[in-house]
Design a protein around this motif. Structure first.
Motif, PDB file in Angstrom:
ATOM      1  N   THR A 268     -25.026  36.707-101.576  1.00 19.06           N
ATOM      2  CA  THR A 268     -25.208  37.039-100.167  1.00 19.06           C
ATOM      3  C   THR A 268     -24.353  38.224 -99.760  1.00 19.06           C
ATOM      4  O   THR A 268     -23.308  38.491-100.367  1.00 19.06           O
ATOM      5  CB  THR A 268     -24.866  35.832 -99.280  1.00 19.06           C
ATOM      6  OG1 THR A 268     -23.492  35.446 -99.519  1.00 19.06           O
ATOM      7  CG2 THR A 268     -25.778  34.652 -99.591  1.00 19.06           C
ATOM      8  N   PHE A 269     -24.814  38.931 -98.733  1.00 14.66           N
ATOM      9  CA  PHE A 269     -24.096  40.082 -98.190  1.00 14.66           C
ATOM     10  C   PHE A 269     -23.967  39.902 -96.681  1.00 14.66           C
ATOM     11  O   PHE A 269     -24.962  39.600 -96.016  1.00 14.66           O
ATOM     12  CB  PHE A 269     -24.857  41.383 -98.466  1.00 14.66           C
ATOM     13  CG  PHE A 269     -24.861  41.822 -99.902  1.00 14.66           C
ATOM     14  CD1 PHE A 269     -23.933  42.741-100.371  1.00 14.66           C
ATOM     15  CD2 PHE A 269     -25.799  41.317-100.785  1.00 14.66           C
ATOM     16  CE1 PHE A 269     -23.947  43.148-101.691  1.00 14.66           C
ATOM     17  CE2 PHE A 269     -25.821  41.715-102.111  1.00 14.66           C
ATOM     18  CZ  PHE A 269     -24.883  42.644-102.565  1.00 14.66           C
ATOM     19  N   PRO A 270     -22.765  40.086 -96.127  1.00 14.88           N
ATOM     20  CA  PRO A 270     -22.637  40.059 -94.661  1.00 14.88           C
ATOM     21  C   PRO A 270     -23.339  41.268 -94.065  1.00 14.88           C
ATOM     22  O   PRO A 270     -23.548  42.290 -94.737  1.00 14.88           O
ATOM     23  CB  PRO A 270     -21.120  40.109 -94.437  1.00 14.88           C
ATOM     24  CG  PRO A 270     -20.561  40.715 -95.677  1.00 14.88           C
ATOM     25  CD  PRO A 270     -21.459  40.290 -96.797  1.00 14.88           C
ATOM     26  N   ASN A 271     -23.696  41.173 -92.793  1.00 14.97           N
ATOM     27  CA  ASN A 271     -24.406  42.263 -92.126  1.00 14.97           C
ATOM     28  C   ASN A 271     -23.627  43.570 -92.159  1.00 14.97           C
ATOM     29  O   ASN A 271     -24.210  44.658 -92.230  1.00 14.97           O
ATOM     30  CB  ASN A 271     -24.718  41.878 -90.677  1.00 14.97           C
ATOM     31  CG  ASN A 271     -25.802  40.825 -90.588  1.00 14.97           C
ATOM     32  OD1 ASN A 271     -26.553  40.593 -91.538  1.00 14.97           O
ATOM     33  ND2 ASN A 271     -25.902  40.166 -89.451  1.00 14.97           N
ATOM     34  N   GLU A 272     -22.294  43.459 -92.107  1.00 13.82           N
ATOM     35  CA  GLU A 272     -21.468  44.666 -92.117  1.00 13.82           C
ATOM     36  C   GLU A 272     -21.673  45.458 -93.408  1.00 13.82           C
ATOM     37  O   GLU A 272     -21.750  46.698 -93.393  1.00 13.82           O
ATOM     38  CB  GLU A 272     -20.000  44.298 -91.952  1.00 13.82           C
ATOM     39  CG  GLU A 272     -19.069  45.514 -91.852  1.00 13.82           C
ATOM     40  CD  GLU A 272     -17.634  45.109 -91.601  1.00 13.82           C
ATOM     41  OE1 GLU A 272     -16.831  45.971 -91.211  1.00 13.82           O
ATOM     42  OE2 GLU A 272     -17.309  43.926 -91.795  1.00 13.82           O
TER      43      GLU A 272
ATOM     44  N   ARG B  68     -16.667  52.288 -84.600  1.00 10.77           N
ATOM     45  CA  ARG B  68     -16.762  51.108 -83.748  1.00 10.77           C
ATOM     46  C   ARG B  68     -15.699  50.073 -84.126  1.00 10.77           C
ATOM     47  O   ARG B  68     -15.388  49.886 -85.295  1.00 10.77           O
ATOM     48  CB  ARG B  68     -18.137  50.456 -83.863  1.00 10.77           C
ATOM     49  CG  ARG B  68     -19.277  51.242 -83.256  1.00 10.77           C
ATOM     50  CD  ARG B  68     -20.597  50.587 -83.589  1.00 10.77           C
ATOM     51  NE  ARG B  68     -20.633  49.195 -83.178  1.00 10.77           N
ATOM     52  CZ  ARG B  68     -21.165  48.748 -82.052  1.00 10.77           C
ATOM     53  NH1 ARG B  68     -21.729  49.605 -81.221  1.00 10.77           N
ATOM     54  NH2 ARG B  68     -21.151  47.460 -81.745  1.00 10.77           N
ATOM     55  N   GLU B  69     -15.155  49.417 -83.109  1.00  6.18           N
ATOM     56  CA  GLU B  69     -14.176  48.364 -83.369  1.00  6.18           C
ATOM     57  C   GLU B  69     -14.859  47.048 -83.721  1.00  6.18           C
ATOM     58  O   GLU B  69     -14.326  46.243 -84.493  1.00  6.18           O
ATOM     59  CB  GLU B  69     -13.280  48.166 -82.139  1.00  6.18           C
ATOM     60  CG  GLU B  69     -12.363  49.359 -81.856  1.00  6.18           C
ATOM     61  CD  GLU B  69     -11.409  49.068 -80.716  1.00  6.18           C
ATOM     62  OE1 GLU B  69     -11.451  47.930 -80.205  1.00  6.18           O
ATOM     63  OE2 GLU B  69     -10.630  49.960 -80.345  1.00  6.18           O
ATOM     64  N   ASN B  70     -16.051  46.822 -83.165  1.00  4.90           N
ATOM     65  CA  ASN B  70     -16.782  45.585 -83.415  1.00  4.90           C
ATOM     66  C   ASN B  70     -17.920  45.834 -84.398  1.00  4.90           C
ATOM     67  O   ASN B  70     -18.480  46.936 -84.460  1.00  4.90           O
ATOM     68  CB  ASN B  70     -17.349  45.016 -82.115  1.00  4.90           C
ATOM     69  CG  ASN B  70     -16.256  44.709 -81.105  1.00  4.90           C
ATOM     70  OD1 ASN B  70     -15.178  44.266 -81.481  1.00  4.90           O
ATOM     71  ND2 ASN B  70     -16.535  44.955 -79.836  1.00  4.90           N
ATOM     72  N   VAL B  71     -18.252  44.810 -85.175  1.00  7.61           N
ATOM     73  CA  VAL B  71     -19.361  44.911 -86.129  1.00  7.61           C
ATOM     74  C   VAL B  71     -20.673  44.945 -85.368  1.00  7.61           C
ATOM     75  O   VAL B  71     -20.922  44.108 -84.504  1.00  7.61           O
ATOM     76  CB  VAL B  71     -19.350  43.720 -87.108  1.00  7.61           C
ATOM     77  CG1 VAL B  71     -20.543  43.814 -88.063  1.00  7.61           C
ATOM     78  CG2 VAL B  71     -18.038  43.685 -87.885  1.00  7.61           C
ATOM     79  N   ILE B  72     -21.512  45.902 -85.680  1.00  8.53           N
ATOM     80  CA  ILE B  72     -22.793  46.039 -85.013  1.00  8.53           C
ATOM     81  C   ILE B  72     -23.814  45.118 -85.681  1.00  8.53           C
ATOM     82  O   ILE B  72     -23.806  44.933 -86.907  1.00  8.53           O
ATOM     83  CB  ILE B  72     -23.281  47.510 -85.066  1.00  8.53           C
ATOM     84  CG1 ILE B  72     -24.537  47.690 -84.207  1.00  8.53           C
ATOM     85  CG2 ILE B  72     -23.532  47.952 -86.492  1.00  8.53           C
ATOM     86  CD1 ILE B  72     -24.950  49.150 -84.038  1.00  8.53           C
TER      87      ILE B  72
END
Length: 210
Positions: free
Chosen positions: A135-139, A163-167
């Motif tokens: 699996t891969f995280p969205n980031e 960006r500071e937050n993950v899109i």
């Protein structure tokens, strides 16, 4: 696929818990002699079961790629199709095949594809690995997608990386579509394109990956 089959209560055709009923009524030795000259009628339960199993075979076939279909040609039941797919495609999973799929994912480039086509290729490659338990995280998917974009998207890359937050993938897709429209409408001047390309090549040489 298993969740869908279980949700519709038809997984029994696949795992054998709903076996095919007898085709004909059980007969004694004397009755067999009587039926020697006549066609024995099939039981209704058998006809209904075969009808549902054939529908399931059509459903499974519709979900297969052209290469996977070749493994199930000649199957007599949905269970036989399932077993063939397991033995020919999904069981022979090796570490080498996982590394190959990962390499293919990392090397996907946008090229002449549209944004939607490019992201679809990445998502399909990610899903192929998720079937194998990788699996891969969205980031990480966003980072892979950014790397595969040409220099025309360098400004967009910087904005996303800052960006500071993950899109989310949905927002990432929407913003890429907007950027694609801008890039298509405002082509980069030749001299600027040459400068950016030279800078990018130098950056890759110094850092390996930007």
């Amino acid at each position: 696929m298993k969740m869908m089959l279980q949700g519709h209560g038809i997984m029994g055709f696949i795992d054998g818990s709903n076996p095919c009923p007898p085709q004909y009524t059980a007969t004694s030795t004397h009755s067999v002699i009587i039926y020697e000259s006549f066609a024995r009628p099939e039981l209704d339960e058998f006809k209904v079961w075969k009808m549902h199993d054939h529908a399931l075979m059509l459903l499974l076939t519709a979900t297969l790629s052209s290469s996977a279909i070749s493994y199930v040609i000649g199957s007599k039941s949905s269970q036989e199709m399932w077993v063939r797919l397991q033995n020919k495609i999904f069981l022979p999973i090796t570490r080498t095949s996982i590394i190959t799929l990962k390499t293919d994912l990392y090397n996907i480039k946008k090229g002449s594809d549209s944004i939607s086509q490019y992201l679809r290729r990445i998502i399909e490659a990610r899903d192929a690995l998720s079937i194998l338990g990788v699996t891969f995280p969205n980031e990480d998917i966003v980072i892979i997608a950014l790397i595969g974009h040409p220099v025309d998207y360098n400004t967009f890359k910087c904005v996303i990386r800052g960006r500071e937050n993950v899109i989310s993938l949905e927002d990432f897709h929407a913003q890429l579509l907007t950027e694609e429209a801008i890039v298509d409408c405002v082509p980069m001047p030749p001299f600027l394109s040459a400068v950016v390309s030279k800078s990018e090549i130098k950056g890759k040489t110094s850092f390996g990956m930007y």
